[in-house]
Write an enzyme that holds these catalytic residues in place. Structure first.
Site, PDB file in Angstrom:
ATOM      1  N   SER A  67       5.192 -57.022  57.256  1.00 28.19           N
ATOM      2  CA  SER A  67       4.196 -56.612  58.254  1.00 28.19           C
ATOM      3  C   SER A  67       4.702 -56.744  59.684  1.00 28.19           C
ATOM      4  O   SER A  67       4.419 -55.889  60.527  1.00 28.19           O
ATOM      5  CB  SER A  67       2.907 -57.428  58.079  1.00 28.19           C
ATOM      6  OG  SER A  67       3.172 -58.813  58.208  1.00 28.19           O
TER       7      SER A  67
ATOM      8  N   HIS B 243      15.482 -28.563  32.144  1.00 29.20           N
ATOM      9  CA  HIS B 243      14.397 -29.272  31.499  1.00 29.20           C
ATOM     10  C   HIS B 243      14.645 -29.344  29.987  1.00 29.20           C
ATOM     11  O   HIS B 243      15.547 -28.700  29.439  1.00 29.20           O
ATOM     12  CB  HIS B 243      13.072 -28.591  31.802  1.00 29.20           C
ATOM     13  CG  HIS B 243      12.628 -28.776  33.221  1.00 29.20           C
ATOM     14  ND1 HIS B 243      11.391 -28.376  33.681  1.00 29.20           N
ATOM     15  CD2 HIS B 243      13.255 -29.326  34.292  1.00 29.20           C
ATOM     16  CE1 HIS B 243      11.272 -28.666  34.963  1.00 29.20           C
ATOM     17  NE2 HIS B 243      12.401 -29.248  35.355  1.00 29.20           N
TER      18      HIS B 243
ATOM     19  N   TRP C  80      17.305 -71.928  37.214  1.00 34.73           N
ATOM     20  CA  TRP C  80      16.642 -70.760  36.616  1.00 34.73           C
ATOM     21  C   TRP C  80      15.555 -71.308  35.697  1.00 34.73           C
ATOM     22  O   TRP C  80      15.838 -72.179  34.883  1.00 34.73           O
ATOM     23  CB  TRP C  80      17.640 -69.930  35.816  1.00 34.73           C
ATOM     24  CG  TRP C  80      18.696 -69.266  36.614  1.00 34.73           C
ATOM     25  CD1 TRP C  80      19.973 -69.674  36.813  1.00 34.73           C
ATOM     26  CD2 TRP C  80      18.544 -68.027  37.317  1.00 34.73           C
ATOM     27  NE1 TRP C  80      20.639 -68.775  37.594  1.00 34.73           N
ATOM     28  CE2 TRP C  80      19.777 -67.752  37.916  1.00 34.73           C
ATOM     29  CE3 TRP C  80      17.501 -67.128  37.503  1.00 34.73           C
ATOM     30  CZ2 TRP C  80      19.998 -66.618  38.696  1.00 34.73           C
ATOM     31  CZ3 TRP C  80      17.712 -66.010  38.261  1.00 34.73           C
ATOM     32  CH2 TRP C  80      18.938 -65.762  38.853  1.00 34.73           C
TER      33      TRP C  80
ATOM     34  N   GLU D 148      13.065 -28.121  27.413  1.00 33.29           N
ATOM     35  CA  GLU D 148      12.956 -26.874  26.668  1.00 33.29           C
ATOM     36  C   GLU D 148      14.244 -26.056  26.746  1.00 33.29           C
ATOM     37  O   GLU D 148      14.665 -25.449  25.756  1.00 33.29           O
ATOM     38  CB  GLU D 148      11.779 -26.042  27.202  1.00 33.29           C
ATOM     39  CG  GLU D 148      10.421 -26.695  27.039  1.00 33.29           C
ATOM     40  CD  GLU D 148       9.999 -27.498  28.255  1.00 33.29           C
ATOM     41  OE1 GLU D 148       8.801 -27.500  28.567  1.00 33.29           O
ATOM     42  OE2 GLU D 148      10.875 -28.135  28.901  1.00 33.29           O
TER      43      GLU D 148
END
Length: 376
Positions: free
Chosen positions: A232, A60, A180, A62
């Site tokens: 779905s 991390h 585009w 620290e």
């Protein structure tokens, strides 16, 4: 019992915390599902150590800063953009590392809402006799970690909807042709949005029409965002480019529960499927879909969708930010619009209010960023 007085921060405190926030931003392409965190260890105005969290499972912020500071950390102040962790995860607790290093003061930009921390990191430091203060540049820290905070506090990701349109608000010609509308600079900017996101979300309609890859091509070394398809009825063709390309994982959220149909995707090791409840109209429950993504550690979602899904996300009040790339072109009345929405969106206006955050020129195109006033 009287409440504790609000901490008073000096200009030096603010300068060091701003530096820690700048460091934390360096991890925006790689830290998820962990938050982006930076740390500065200082003795007065002198910085003796600094670091940021790079990748989940690694040291991390620290720890990096304390390693750099060495013995100079003893008696120093640590400025951290998020409350130091207090639990054993894939790495040891940072709060314990700060205690062992002998720092005399810890200033945190904000407390950590993660239930594993939630004030316990600061409490551990205080119990060890370390002076602790919290709340310095908190708004900036929250903005930096809006995806992480949304996942923890709301149970769903922060959703950014990316759109590209002409001057008259059209996304494609009436026959569907859209490449585009925007220029190369705008398209390159989208690559940065993808790289910052935990997942890129699209609908089956877009996949069937455009067969996109949805990969990050400008940052080959970056942790790739998951590609999520809302399908779905499980209509995704086995020949789709995102199935053939295994450079990033693919998650299909579907209402189809037939095991035989799910099994047809087993030959793609980078693809997973998850069943999501359907609504009465046969469409996927978008709230359930986003909750499922949060459960998988996804905090920031970039939705790159057609008018149908974009409109559905807006109607469900699930969009936190809109990024609109607008080209100085006019496509005409018959061209396709940005969102499929009711003719009278009065009810929608009551759900979310939008404000312009920024407007930038990208080689002639305009990039608009709009934010819900109630967004994280």
């Amino acid at each position: 019992m009287p409440s504790s007085p609000e901490p008073i921060f000096s200009d030096t405190d603010r300068r060091h915390m701003q530096a820690a926030l700048t460091l934390a931003r360096e991890g925006r392409f790689s830290t998820s599902p962990n938050p982006r965190v930076g740390c500065v260890v200082a003795r007065g105005g002198q910085v003796v150590g600094q670091g940021f969290h790079i990748r989940a499972g690694e040291a991390h912020a620290e720890v990096h800063a304390l390693r750099q500071a060495g013995e100079l950390a003893r008696g120093a102040t640590a400025y951290v953009t998020l409350e130091p962790c207090s639990h054993h995860g894939r790495t040891p607790p940072c709060a314990e590392a700060l205690v062992a290093a002998g720092v005399s003061r810890v200033v945190a930009a904000m407390s950590d809402p993660n239930p594993h921390v939630a004030g316990r990191g600061l409490a551990l430091l205080a119990a060890a006799g370390i002076r602790t203060e919290c709340g310095l540049l908190e708004a900036e820290a929250r903005e930096l970690n809006r995806g992480f905070l949304s996942r923890i506090e709301r149970g769903r990701p922060f959703v950014r909807l990316k759109c590209a349109a002409s001057l008259d608000g059209k996304t494609a010609l009436s026959d569907g042709r859209s490449q585009w509308i925007t220029n190369a600079a705008a398209r390159a900017d989208v690559q940065i949005l993808r790289a910052e996101s935990c997942a890129v979300l699209t609908g089956i309609g877009t996949v069937l029409a455009d067969d996109p890859l949805l990969t990050v091509r400008a940052f080959p070394a970056v942790r790739p965002p998951e590609r999520v398809v809302l399908d779905s009825r499980l209509r995704l063709p086995q020949t789709a480019k995102l199935l053939a390309d295994a450079s990033a994982p693919v998650l299909i959220l579907t209402g189809e529960t037939d095991p035989a149909k799910h099994a047809t995707f087993a030959r793609f090791p980078h693809v997973s499927l998850r069943a999501i409840p359907l609504l009465s109209d046969g469409l996927l429950d978008l709230n359930a879909a986003l909750s499922a993504l949060a459960e998988q550690g996804i905090g920031e979602v970039l939705a790159e969708a057609g008018a149908t899904l974009a409109g559905a996300l807006l109607r469900a009040d699930l969009v936190d930010e809109i990024v609109l790339y607008q080209a100085p072109k006019i496509l005409g009345t018959a061209a396709r619009g940005l969102f499929e929405l009711p003719e009278n969106p009065a009810a929608l206006a009551a759900q979310a209010h939008w404000q312009t955050v920024s407007a930038d020129i990208l080689d002639g195109d305009v990039k608009w960023v709009l934010r819900r006033t109630e967004a994280v």
